[in-house]
Motif scaffolding. Sequence first.
Motif, mmCIF file in Angstrom:
data_model
loop_
_atom_site.group_PDB
_atom_site.id
_atom_site.type_symbol
_atom_site.label_atom_id
_atom_site.label_comp_id
_atom_site.label_asym_id
_atom_site.label_seq_id
_atom_site.Cartn_x
_atom_site.Cartn_y
_atom_site.Cartn_z
ATOM 1 N N ILE A 178 0.834 -1.195 0.000
ATOM 2 C CA ILE A 178 0.000 0.000 0.000
ATOM 3 C C ILE A 178 0.871 1.248 0.000
ATOM 4 C CG2 ILE A 178 -1.590 1.338 1.428
ATOM 5 C CD1 ILE A 178 -2.940 -1.259 2.211
ATOM 6 N N SER A 179 1.920 1.221 0.818
ATOM 7 C CA SER A 179 2.840 2.352 0.882
ATOM 8 C C SER A 179 3.546 2.565 -0.453
ATOM 9 C CB SER A 179 3.870 2.137 1.995
ATOM 10 O OG SER A 179 4.818 3.174 2.028
ATOM 11 N N LEU A 180 3.907 1.480 -1.127
ATOM 12 C CA LEU A 180 4.594 1.600 -2.414
ATOM 13 C C LEU A 180 3.710 2.279 -3.448
ATOM 14 C CD1 LEU A 180 6.989 1.014 -4.241
ATOM 15 C CD2 LEU A 180 6.018 -1.270 -4.677
ATOM 16 N N VAL A 181 2.441 1.904 -3.506
ATOM 17 C CA VAL A 181 1.506 2.548 -4.441
ATOM 18 C C VAL A 181 1.470 4.048 -4.179
ATOM 19 C CG1 VAL A 181 -0.923 2.733 -5.101
ATOM 20 C CG2 VAL A 181 0.113 0.476 -4.774
ATOM 21 N N ARG A 295 -8.859 -1.959 8.535
ATOM 22 C CA ARG A 295 -8.450 -1.485 7.204
ATOM 23 C C ARG A 295 -6.976 -1.119 7.124
ATOM 24 N NH1 ARG A 295 -13.681 2.477 6.140
ATOM 25 N NH2 ARG A 295 -15.220 0.815 5.823
ATOM 26 N N ARG A 296 -6.352 -0.868 8.264
ATOM 27 C CA ARG A 296 -4.950 -0.472 8.255
ATOM 28 C C ARG A 296 -4.082 -1.688 8.566
ATOM 29 N NH1 ARG A 296 -2.945 5.245 8.341
ATOM 30 N NH2 ARG A 296 -1.297 4.332 9.606
ATOM 31 N N PRO A 297 -3.287 -2.176 7.618
ATOM 32 C CA PRO A 297 -2.472 -3.365 7.878
ATOM 33 C C PRO A 297 -1.410 -3.143 8.948
ATOM 34 C CG PRO A 297 -1.931 -2.400 5.749
ATOM 35 C CD PRO A 297 -3.158 -1.710 6.231
ATOM 36 N N ASP A 298 -0.944 -1.902 9.134
ATOM 37 C CA ASP A 298 0.052 -1.687 10.180
ATOM 38 C C ASP A 298 -0.556 -1.883 11.566
ATOM 39 O OD1 ASP A 298 -1.546 0.543 9.734
ATOM 40 O OD2 ASP A 298 -0.007 1.970 10.337
ATOM 41 N N ILE A 299 -1.845 -1.536 11.735
ATOM 42 C CA ILE A 299 -2.514 -1.790 13.015
ATOM 43 C C ILE A 299 -2.713 -3.290 13.220
ATOM 44 C CG2 ILE A 299 -4.651 -1.450 14.312
ATOM 45 C CD1 ILE A 299 -4.920 1.267 13.060
ATOM 46 N N MET A 300 -3.106 -3.989 12.163
ATOM 47 C CA MET A 300 -3.288 -5.438 12.272
ATOM 48 C C MET A 300 -1.957 -6.142 12.522
ATOM 49 S SD MET A 300 -6.289 -6.193 9.467
ATOM 50 C CE MET A 300 -5.689 -5.145 8.146
ATOM 51 N N GLU A 301 -0.891 -5.619 11.945
ATOM 52 C CA GLU A 301 0.441 -6.166 12.226
ATOM 53 C C GLU A 301 0.775 -6.010 13.707
ATOM 54 O OE1 GLU A 301 5.151 -5.198 11.285
ATOM 55 O OE2 GLU A 301 3.573 -3.977 10.404
ATOM 56 N N VAL A 462 -3.462 11.503 -2.010
ATOM 57 C CA VAL A 462 -2.844 10.180 -2.138
ATOM 58 C C VAL A 462 -2.549 9.591 -0.762
ATOM 59 C CG1 VAL A 462 -0.822 8.924 -2.962
ATOM 60 C CG2 VAL A 462 -1.871 10.676 -4.399
ATOM 61 N N THR A 463 -1.935 10.385 0.109
ATOM 62 C CA THR A 463 -1.578 9.873 1.435
ATOM 63 C C THR A 463 -2.829 9.619 2.281
ATOM 64 O OG1 THR A 463 -1.227 12.161 2.179
ATOM 65 C CG2 THR A 463 0.699 10.935 1.451
ATOM 66 N N LEU A 464 -3.884 10.410 2.079
ATOM 67 C CA LEU A 464 -5.136 10.146 2.792
ATOM 68 C C LEU A 464 -5.743 8.834 2.317
ATOM 69 C CD1 LEU A 464 -7.311 11.037 4.776
ATOM 70 C CD2 LEU A 464 -8.359 12.379 2.938
ATOM 71 N N TYR A 465 -5.701 8.597 1.016
ATOM 72 C CA TYR A 465 -6.146 7.312 0.448
ATOM 73 C C TYR A 465 -5.387 6.155 1.095
ATOM 74 C CZ TYR A 465 -6.689 3.736 -3.275
ATOM 75 O OH TYR A 465 -6.930 2.585 -3.990
ATOM 76 N N GLN A 466 -4.073 6.300 1.245
ATOM 77 C CA GLN A 466 -3.265 5.276 1.910
ATOM 78 C C GLN A 466 -3.626 5.166 3.387
ATOM 79 O OE1 GLN A 466 0.887 6.244 2.121
ATOM 80 N NE2 GLN A 466 1.373 4.510 3.434
ATOM 81 N N ALA A 467 -3.771 6.323 4.072
ATOM 82 C CA ALA A 467 -4.050 6.316 5.507
ATOM 83 C C ALA A 467 -5.366 5.631 5.841
ATOM 84 C CB ALA A 467 -4.071 7.753 6.035
ATOM 85 N N LEU A 468 -6.309 5.667 4.896
ATOM 86 C CA LEU A 468 -7.608 5.020 5.102
ATOM 87 C C LEU A 468 -7.609 3.571 4.631
ATOM 88 C CD1 LEU A 468 -9.918 7.975 4.002
ATOM 89 C CD2 LEU A 468 -9.633 7.081 6.320
ATOM 90 N N GLY A 469 -6.430 3.058 4.237
ATOM 91 C CA GLY A 469 -6.312 1.643 3.864
ATOM 92 C C GLY A 469 -6.450 1.372 2.395
ATOM 93 N N GLY A 470 -6.406 2.415 1.536
ATOM 94 C CA GLY A 470 -6.544 2.207 0.104
ATOM 95 C C GLY A 470 -5.231 1.860 -0.571
ATOM 96 N N GLY A 471 -5.339 1.132 -1.691
ATOM 97 C CA GLY A 471 -4.163 0.780 -2.476
ATOM 98 C C GLY A 471 -3.842 -0.695 -2.515
ATOM 99 N N TRP A 472 -4.685 -1.526 -1.911
ATOM 100 C CA TRP A 472 -4.392 -2.964 -1.861
ATOM 101 C C TRP A 472 -4.999 -3.696 -3.052
ATOM 102 C CZ3 TRP A 472 -1.205 -6.400 -0.430
ATOM 103 C CH2 TRP A 472 -1.554 -7.724 -0.230
#
Length: 486
Positions: A178-181, A295-301, A462-472
């Motif tokens: 997600i971060s890479l996107v 929705r946030r993989p870092d929280i699930m990690e 873009v970063t808000l899209y990522q922060a909300l869990g988008g890009g997977w």
Amino acid sequence: MRRLSLIAMAVAVLATGCTMAPKYERPAAPVSANFPAHGVYATQPVATPDGARSANGVAAADIGWRDFFVDARLQRLIDIALKNNRDLRVAMLNVQAAQAQYQVVTTLLLPSITAVGAQSKTRKPDNLSFLNQTISNTYTVGLNASWEIDLFGRVQSMRNQALAKYFATAYARKAAEISLVSQVAVQYLQVLQTDDLLKVTHQTLASASESYRIVKLQFDNGAASELDVSQAQTVMEGAAANLQAQERARAQAVNALVLLLGEPVPDDLPGGMPLDGQDLLADIPAGLPSDLLLRRPDIMEAEQNLLAANANIGAARAAFFPNISLTGMLGTLSPTLGGLFKAGSAGWSFAPTITLPIYGDQFANLEYANIQKKIEIANYEKAIQSAFKDVADGLAARGTYDQQIAALVRDTAAQQRRLELSTLRYKQGVDSYLGVLTAQQDLYSAQQTLIAARTQRLANLVTLYQALGGGWIERTGDAPRAADAG
């Protein structure tokens, strides 16, 4: 008293067949139940009927990146990065390594069986030998088996810990993708920003060079002062210096993009869109902070690391109780190699073992496991707080950039008109050339500020899209992949 509580716990484990790990309870989220909604947060983009693209209420995690980004060139760059980026490749290999480690621990629950072939030669003193046979040989071929009976859940706790670590690395890999996107998109915007800045600087340099030529000609004919010439040259040389700096910035921006792609930028990329034509989805709903937990993989990690620490407590508790293992051998034995498989050469052995710890580092290990769990609780809570901040920052920016850019557009138009009027007044002899130069510099500065604000607005989306869990997922409507998907 501490020993008695451990014994009672062991009885409960034997009765239920579970581990000694504490019952897991997810810590409460240390953030507000809702994102801020007043002040700078009050004005958020909404879907409009004028043909603008809209998220239509779909959550960021459910919007494919090909639907969020409409620039065909950017889509191709993201696709290349997902295939070649080395950091993402390492993250995927870490998942495979954690999976292998989990399989290693899982095998401890099953008997270990090995094939053995051995020879032993022994010499006894003469006074202990029988019929002067001081040297004896023994040949053995068979199967050895060993098995730890996991009565107290030690191995099961280790298995649960390894499984949680596996999931943690899988979610870390998902976060990396997600971060890479997001990184590729932001870096692409940086390249577009340098393109726009170069265009404006080229225009300013051309205008300043022409002004300098005219003023220099007037000076040579006695119609302008040397001060006018120096002032005109200052603007021209400043634009020339900026041009070199921006050429350098563009080359470095492309280099950073190449690093993310994992290969040189291809020559056959499709045509791209200008900076002010990216048309990203701006009205993605923020939802609730509690949505981020799923929705946030870092929280699930972080939560999986907490579960691993919780399971480790079970293994540390089980270390206080007896370890029961069974070992055995079935095969053939013979004093000669040729007699190994003859009748009557079969042999076997069976050796159960119980090991009871009396004094050791069990208490220290248990204390360490409990402290590690407290650390992971703090890390989990921090991950939630960081995610909340990421989204809140994005919403604050999203609620102000549109008005800021509208004001900058008006300011740039006013500066352009000011330059036209200053030039006219200078030609009519009303004002000095200083007014023209000042207006020219202010217009150039306003144009650069407008370009920077447009880039920041898009980067924030873009970063808000990522922060909300988008890009997977790639396209809206696709079934979400598992975190460990290839």
